[in-house]
Design a protein around this motif. Structure first.
Motif, short mmCIF file in Angstrom:
data_model
loop_
_atom_site.label_atom_id
_atom_site.label_comp_id
_atom_site.label_asym_id
_atom_site.label_seq_id
_atom_site.Cartn_x
_atom_site.Cartn_y
_atom_site.Cartn_z
N PHE A 41 18.19 -8.42 -70.35
CA PHE A 41 17.96 -6.99 -70.22
C PHE A 41 16.48 -6.59 -70.14
O PHE A 41 16.18 -5.43 -69.88
CB PHE A 41 18.60 -6.24 -71.39
CG PHE A 41 20.09 -6.40 -71.47
CD1 PHE A 41 20.91 -5.91 -70.46
CD2 PHE A 41 20.68 -7.07 -72.53
CE1 PHE A 41 22.28 -6.06 -70.53
CE2 PHE A 41 22.06 -7.22 -72.60
CZ PHE A 41 22.86 -6.72 -71.59
N ARG A 42 15.57 -7.53 -70.38
CA ARG A 42 14.15 -7.18 -70.34
C ARG A 42 13.38 -7.90 -69.22
O ARG A 42 12.25 -7.52 -68.91
CB ARG A 42 13.48 -7.49 -71.68
CG ARG A 42 13.93 -6.62 -72.83
CD ARG A 42 13.46 -5.20 -72.64
NE ARG A 42 13.78 -4.36 -73.80
CZ ARG A 42 14.32 -3.16 -73.72
NH1 ARG A 42 14.63 -2.67 -72.53
NH2 ARG A 42 14.57 -2.45 -74.79
N SER A 43 13.98 -8.92 -68.62
CA SER A 43 13.25 -9.69 -67.60
C SER A 43 12.87 -8.82 -66.41
O SER A 43 11.75 -8.91 -65.90
CB SER A 43 14.08 -10.89 -67.14
OG SER A 43 15.36 -10.48 -66.68
N LEU A 44 13.80 -7.96 -65.95
CA LEU A 44 13.49 -7.11 -64.79
C LEU A 44 12.39 -6.11 -65.13
O LEU A 44 11.53 -5.81 -64.29
CB LEU A 44 14.75 -6.37 -64.33
CG LEU A 44 14.60 -5.47 -63.10
CD1 LEU A 44 14.05 -6.27 -61.92
CD2 LEU A 44 15.93 -4.82 -62.73
N TYR A 45 12.39 -5.59 -66.37
CA TYR A 45 11.32 -4.68 -66.77
C TYR A 45 9.97 -5.39 -66.78
O TYR A 45 8.96 -4.84 -66.31
CB TYR A 45 11.59 -4.09 -68.15
CG TYR A 45 10.44 -3.25 -68.66
CD1 TYR A 45 10.25 -1.95 -68.19
CD2 TYR A 45 9.53 -3.76 -69.59
CE1 TYR A 45 9.17 -1.18 -68.63
CE2 TYR A 45 8.46 -3.00 -70.04
CZ TYR A 45 8.28 -1.72 -69.55
OH TYR A 45 7.21 -0.98 -69.98
N ILE A 46 9.94 -6.60 -67.30
CA ILE A 46 8.69 -7.37 -67.35
C ILE A 46 8.18 -7.64 -65.94
O ILE A 46 6.98 -7.50 -65.65
CB ILE A 46 8.90 -8.69 -68.13
CG1 ILE A 46 9.20 -8.39 -69.60
CG2 ILE A 46 7.66 -9.58 -68.02
CD1 ILE A 46 9.63 -9.59 -70.41
N ILE A 47 9.10 -8.02 -65.03
CA ILE A 47 8.71 -8.25 -63.63
C ILE A 47 8.16 -6.97 -63.01
O ILE A 47 7.12 -6.98 -62.34
CB ILE A 47 9.91 -8.78 -62.82
CG1 ILE A 47 10.29 -10.19 -63.29
CG2 ILE A 47 9.59 -8.79 -61.33
CD1 ILE A 47 11.60 -10.69 -62.71
N SER A 48 8.84 -5.85 -63.25
CA SER A 48 8.39 -4.56 -62.71
C SER A 48 7.03 -4.18 -63.28
O SER A 48 6.16 -3.67 -62.57
CB SER A 48 9.41 -3.47 -63.03
OG SER A 48 10.67 -3.75 -62.46
N PHE A 49 6.85 -4.43 -64.58
CA PHE A 49 5.58 -4.12 -65.25
C PHE A 49 4.44 -4.91 -64.63
O PHE A 49 3.37 -4.36 -64.32
CB PHE A 49 5.70 -4.42 -66.74
CG PHE A 49 4.51 -4.02 -67.56
CD1 PHE A 49 4.41 -2.74 -68.06
CD2 PHE A 49 3.50 -4.93 -67.82
CE1 PHE A 49 3.30 -2.35 -68.82
CE2 PHE A 49 2.40 -4.56 -68.58
CZ PHE A 49 2.29 -3.27 -69.08
N LEU A 50 4.66 -6.20 -64.43
CA LEU A 50 3.62 -7.04 -63.83
C LEU A 50 3.39 -6.67 -62.37
O LEU A 50 2.25 -6.64 -61.88
CB LEU A 50 4.03 -8.52 -63.93
CG LEU A 50 4.10 -9.09 -65.36
CD1 LEU A 50 4.64 -10.52 -65.34
CD2 LEU A 50 2.73 -9.05 -66.03
N SER A 93 6.99 4.44 -69.86
CA SER A 93 8.04 3.42 -69.95
C SER A 93 7.96 2.65 -71.26
O SER A 93 8.98 2.37 -71.90
CB SER A 93 7.95 2.45 -68.77
OG SER A 93 6.76 1.68 -68.82
N LEU A 94 6.73 2.33 -71.69
CA LEU A 94 6.56 1.61 -72.96
C LEU A 94 7.00 2.46 -74.14
O LEU A 94 7.50 1.93 -75.14
CB LEU A 94 5.10 1.20 -73.13
CG LEU A 94 4.63 0.04 -72.24
CD1 LEU A 94 3.12 -0.13 -72.33
CD2 LEU A 94 5.33 -1.26 -72.63
N GLY A 212 11.96 9.55 -64.57
CA GLY A 212 13.06 9.28 -65.48
C GLY A 212 12.75 9.67 -66.91
O GLY A 212 13.58 10.28 -67.61
N THR A 213 11.54 9.33 -67.36
CA THR A 213 11.15 9.66 -68.73
C THR A 213 11.05 11.17 -68.93
O THR A 213 11.47 11.70 -69.96
CB THR A 213 9.80 9.00 -69.07
OG1 THR A 213 9.87 7.60 -68.77
CG2 THR A 213 9.48 9.16 -70.55
#
Length: 370
Positions: A41-50, A93-94, A212-213
């Motif tokens: 559930f967090r891998s896609l967020y990490i990829i998007s963040f980078l 987002s964070l 979204g936020t």
């Protein structure tokens, strides 16, 4: 008939989760602190963040290089809005990802409040609810349209510039949405298509994170404000015109006090989630956060107590009402990390200050005249 405004809350939440689906943020899903859930559930967020921050860092480097090579202040400010939006998207987002437990608790509090209110056939309460629903839908729809158009413009404008330049000079001069420094020449035809797609997905990420936020923020604000207005209505009518029964009054009063406490707790929870990102919003002069009015709404509960028929009851009941009135005079409000209150007055002050800085920068940029 039970009023279930959480149906609207869940409806709004679904549209927000759809926005977040492709950038790795899951608002209403329980995510355990173990390797399996983090990877899932967090891998896609990490990829998007980078992905986003490779462009954000490149944009900052472009500004630094431009300053070192003597670009004018006007030229350097071309990149400022995009860089600021990237930073704002990161912070927003964070604020959700790092406060995941608080977000879940806030959802639970709002749903509990909305599911436990019985409006029956009361016209006034129905009107209050209808106004909240209509206004929320209008705001979210407007934001979605504006953000979609913004994303389209980011993608279409470079293509239009390329087409206009080709029509004017007969030569193809490649243009990108962002001014970003890369370790290669992004305007080489071999790299340009990939860089263009990379920047467009970065634009999608930042627009999604910011929009979204903000939509989630406004959904929670609307729900809480509606709760305050319903509480105000109930507080004004707590004492009947005739046949006052103290036991009945005490039970109703107890329920209203519990509701008031629950609403104030939800404001505190929302404040703890958004306070730091709201401060950055203030710095960047975001207008959306100033649409709420907790100062006015919460303090009107005090007015509602005064407008009730407190003078017809005995001293003990009047004392209970007085305590609630005194507590309600302390406003429930959102702040920018305790630096400033979130309201229209603060926003107008930001506009005034921003204009002063703009005038100062224009004076510094203009050549000195004798």
């Amino acid at each position: 008939m039970k009023f279930r405004m959480s149906l609207l809350f869940d409806e709004s939440l679904k549209s927000i989760e759809f926005l977040y689906k492709y950038v790795g943020i899951y608002l209403d899903r329980t995510i355990l602190n173990n390797a399996e859930h983090i990877i899932k559930f967090r891998s896609l967020y990490i990829i998007s963040f980078l992905w986003l921050n490779t462009d954000a860092i490149g944009a900052i480097l472009w500004v630094i290089q431009g300053a070192l090579h003597g670009k004018s202040l006007t030229e350097l400010t071309y990149e400022a809005p995009c860089t600021t939006l990237c930073l704002l998207g990161n912070i927003k987002s964070l604020s959700l990802v790092l406060n995941d437990d608080k977000v879940k608790l806030l959802f639970k509090q709002i749903r509990n409040m909305e599911n436990n209110i019985d409006i029956g056939d009361e016209v006034v309460k129905k009107k209050i609810v209808a106004e909240g629903i209509t206004y929320l839908r209008a705001v979210i729809k407007s934001l979605n349209v504006i953000n979609t158009l913004t994303l389209i413009l980011f993608g279409v404008c470079p293509l239009l510039f390329i087409g206009l330049e080709y029509k004017k000079s007969g030569q193809i001069e490649l243009v990108l949405p962002f001014l970003v420094v890369y370790p290669f020449n992004p305007y080489d035809i071999k790299y340009w298509p990939f860089v263009y797609v990379h920047q467009m997905y970065s634009a999608y990420i930042v627009v999604t994170w910011v929009a979204g936020t903000d939509c989630l923020f406004y959904t929670c604000c609307t729900s809480i404000c509606t709760q305050f207005r319903l509480l105000q209505n109930d507080m004004e009518s707590i004492i009947p015109d005739r046949n006052f029964v103290e036991d009945v009054f005490r039970e109703k009063f107890k329920n209203l006090v519990v509701r008031h406490e629950g609403i104030m707790q939800s404001v505190i929870q929302l404040e703890s989630i958004y306070t730091k990102s709201t401060l950055f919003n203030f710095v960047t002069s975001s207008f959306l956060i100033c649409l709420t009015g907790f100062n006015v709404t919460s303090m009107e509960v005090s007015n509602a107590v005064y407008n009730s028929k407190w003078y017809t009851v005995n001293a003990k009941a009047a004392k209970h009402l007085y305590v609630v009135q005194m507590r309600a005079r302390k406003p429930s409000k959102l702040t920018a990390y305790s630096y400033a209150d979130v309201n229209l007055k603060s926003f107008t002050k930001i506009l005034s200050t921003a204009w002063s800085y703009f005038a100062l920068l224009k004076t510094m940029e203009s050549p000195t005249r004798a």
